[in-house]
Design an enzyme around this catalytic site. Sequence first.
Site, mmCIF file in Angstrom:
data_model
loop_
_atom_site.group_PDB
_atom_site.id
_atom_site.type_symbol
_atom_site.label_atom_id
_atom_site.label_comp_id
_atom_site.label_asym_id
_atom_site.label_seq_id
_atom_site.Cartn_x
_atom_site.Cartn_y
_atom_site.Cartn_z
ATOM 1 N N CYS A 98 39.412 33.693 36.294
ATOM 2 C CA CYS A 98 40.163 34.903 35.914
ATOM 3 C C CYS A 98 40.323 34.922 34.399
ATOM 4 C CB CYS A 98 41.534 34.876 36.587
ATOM 5 S SG CYS A 98 42.681 36.092 35.935
ATOM 6 N N CYS A 102 42.666 42.178 32.381
ATOM 7 C CA CYS A 102 42.582 43.428 33.147
ATOM 8 C C CYS A 102 43.954 43.968 33.550
ATOM 9 C CB CYS A 102 41.756 43.233 34.403
ATOM 10 S SG CYS A 102 40.445 42.033 34.238
ATOM 11 N N THR A 189 49.721 36.843 35.379
ATOM 12 C CA THR A 189 48.389 36.453 34.945
ATOM 13 C C THR A 189 48.254 36.586 33.432
ATOM 14 O OG1 THR A 189 47.543 37.242 37.044
ATOM 15 C CG2 THR A 189 45.939 36.965 35.274
ATOM 16 N N GLU A 255 48.629 31.510 35.372
ATOM 17 C CA GLU A 255 49.736 32.222 36.016
ATOM 18 C C GLU A 255 51.036 31.606 35.505
ATOM 19 O OE1 GLU A 255 49.190 34.828 37.917
ATOM 20 O OE2 GLU A 255 47.021 34.535 37.989
ATOM 21 N N HIS A 290 43.941 47.812 40.071
ATOM 22 C CA HIS A 290 43.664 46.370 40.078
ATOM 23 C C HIS A 290 42.847 45.976 41.317
ATOM 24 C CE1 HIS A 290 44.084 42.920 37.626
ATOM 25 N NE2 HIS A 290 44.495 42.158 38.624
ATOM 26 N N TYR A 294 39.036 43.926 41.273
ATOM 27 C CA TYR A 294 38.554 42.760 42.019
ATOM 28 C C TYR A 294 37.117 42.935 42.494
ATOM 29 C CZ TYR A 294 43.054 40.337 42.217
ATOM 30 O OH TYR A 294 44.180 39.645 41.895
ATOM 31 N N CYS A 297 35.513 41.400 38.965
ATOM 32 C CA CYS A 297 35.739 40.016 38.501
ATOM 33 C C CYS A 297 35.396 38.982 39.565
ATOM 34 C CB CYS A 297 37.175 39.845 38.011
ATOM 35 S SG CYS A 297 38.421 39.748 39.315
ATOM 36 N N GLU A 445 44.206 34.057 44.608
ATOM 37 C CA GLU A 445 44.403 35.324 43.881
ATOM 38 C C GLU A 445 43.682 36.468 44.617
ATOM 39 O OE1 GLU A 445 42.659 35.768 39.864
ATOM 40 O OE2 GLU A 445 44.736 35.647 39.204
HETATM 41 FE FE1 SF4 Z 1 42.012 38.179 36.620
HETATM 42 FE FE2 SF4 Z 1 40.334 39.613 38.082
HETATM 43 FE FE3 SF4 Z 1 42.863 40.445 37.747
HETATM 44 FE FE4 SF4 Z 1 41.087 40.497 35.743
HETATM 45 S S1 SF4 Z 1 40.998 41.675 37.665
HETATM 46 S S2 SF4 Z 1 43.198 39.803 35.634
HETATM 47 S S3 SF4 Z 1 39.927 38.667 36.107
HETATM 48 S S4 SF4 Z 1 42.199 38.601 38.830
#
Ligand code: SF4
Length: 490
Positions: A98, A102, A189, A255, A290, A294, A297, A445
Amino acid sequence: MMTKEEYIESLRRRPKRVFVLGEAVENFVDHPVIRPSINACAMTYELSHLAEHEDLLTVTSSLTGRKINRFTHLHQSRDDLVRKVKMQRLLGQKTGCCFQRCVGMDGFNAVDTVTYEMDQELGTEYHQRFRAYLSQVQEQDLVVDGAMTDPKGNRRLKPSEQADPDLFVRIVERRPDGIVVRGAKVHQTGAINSHEILVMPTLSMREADKDYALCFAVPADASGIFYVYGRQSCDTRKLEESLLDTGNVQFGGQEAVIVFDNVFVPWERVFMAGEYRFSGSLVERFAGYHRQSYGGCKVGVGDVLIGAAQAVARYQGLEKVPHIREKIIDMVHLNETLYACGIACSAEGRPTGSGTYLIDLLLANVCKLNVTRFPYEIARLAQEIAGGLLVTMPSEKDFKHPEAGPYLNKYLKGVDTYCIDCRQKVLRLIENLTLGAGAVGYLTESMHGAGSPQTQRVMLSRLANLEDKEQLAKDIACVEKELTCPEVEG
Ligand code: SF4
């Protein structure tokens, strides 16, 4: 736009109160447990200066007309939404974890759309305030922590019903020049690696909870704020200075718990203060953006894990065995299905009143619900291919030990044309991603980030339009009139 080095230096200029493993840390930037997470976030700066990634990492600001990092952008088209997902896949591939930035980007887009609607309906001035704030973020190329999740205490009780009123971030004082807030945000995060914190409500609020219907931004080093680093499995391996045993020695997620102990926020940084009817939209949109994220990422990290499984199969002489090849193909299928959903919810996006584009919420929730399952199956397949050595392999120190080392190097070698280091490193990477610190980002996550699976099911039941589907079936089946029981009997 800042370079990677400038970003890291900018964190040094903003000292924060940080606790790690029970100790207050003076220099968090160079702390061995924290630094890999800073490196991961720094990759969002490094790639923005490379010509080959310019179209994904940079964009022209809709607010200033200047070139900015996409992580600070308001999406202006479906193409922007698609590029966002592609950028996130790329970063997952480059870091294997991660990269944290984002949450702020998703927060900006959600707050932009909702403050516009609040101003239209209520005559408030939140939207202009927010855009003035975001222009500064874009100009200074800042990392912003999008902070949503409150501790929540007794989950059956609303914020104002809790035994301790601070279990959700709330306004404790309204002053002519601003507000004073108290509470905490958990699972944050990249919070310590951020320049700013953008706080949003965690739930749809009622009138009784209006002091919790709150959105504001504060500098991450503001007075009254401190951070406690979240433990990750195998995190102390980072203290061992082993290149081999960490799995991903350069990068990692982060985190933390953020505590707001009577923090002052001037009005120009407040974007919601009691307008409880809009809190639900803000939660839903941030979560939607968000959940789209996902589909980028986690797919990029999945690419790394698939590559690791393929490499270890080769080091063990198994790459041409039919069932191993099938398993690798299954991993690719699952991973690309996640990506397909991330792209689909972007391609079906639409403009909101503020001009900022919103993803298709139904498809974004399907994307995230798949993410709660498929990475676990990809991880299971990777472990099956890797074999038991994944969890029984001795440490780097043992391999280097003058007595034990020669025996380990003799007996734990795979195909003799590959060095033993390669196999060890890749096995440790698979361990990292499926059991160790990296599994925090790749698995847990995936389960709970952007909302646990049940929250996606609730959204699907709301957005699925089951009545329309039922009508489709009735039309095909020629059900013209639904008779009730007495009519049938009559
Ligand atoms: Fe982390 Fe993925 Fe959230 Fe970006 S989208 S903050 S990489 S978990």
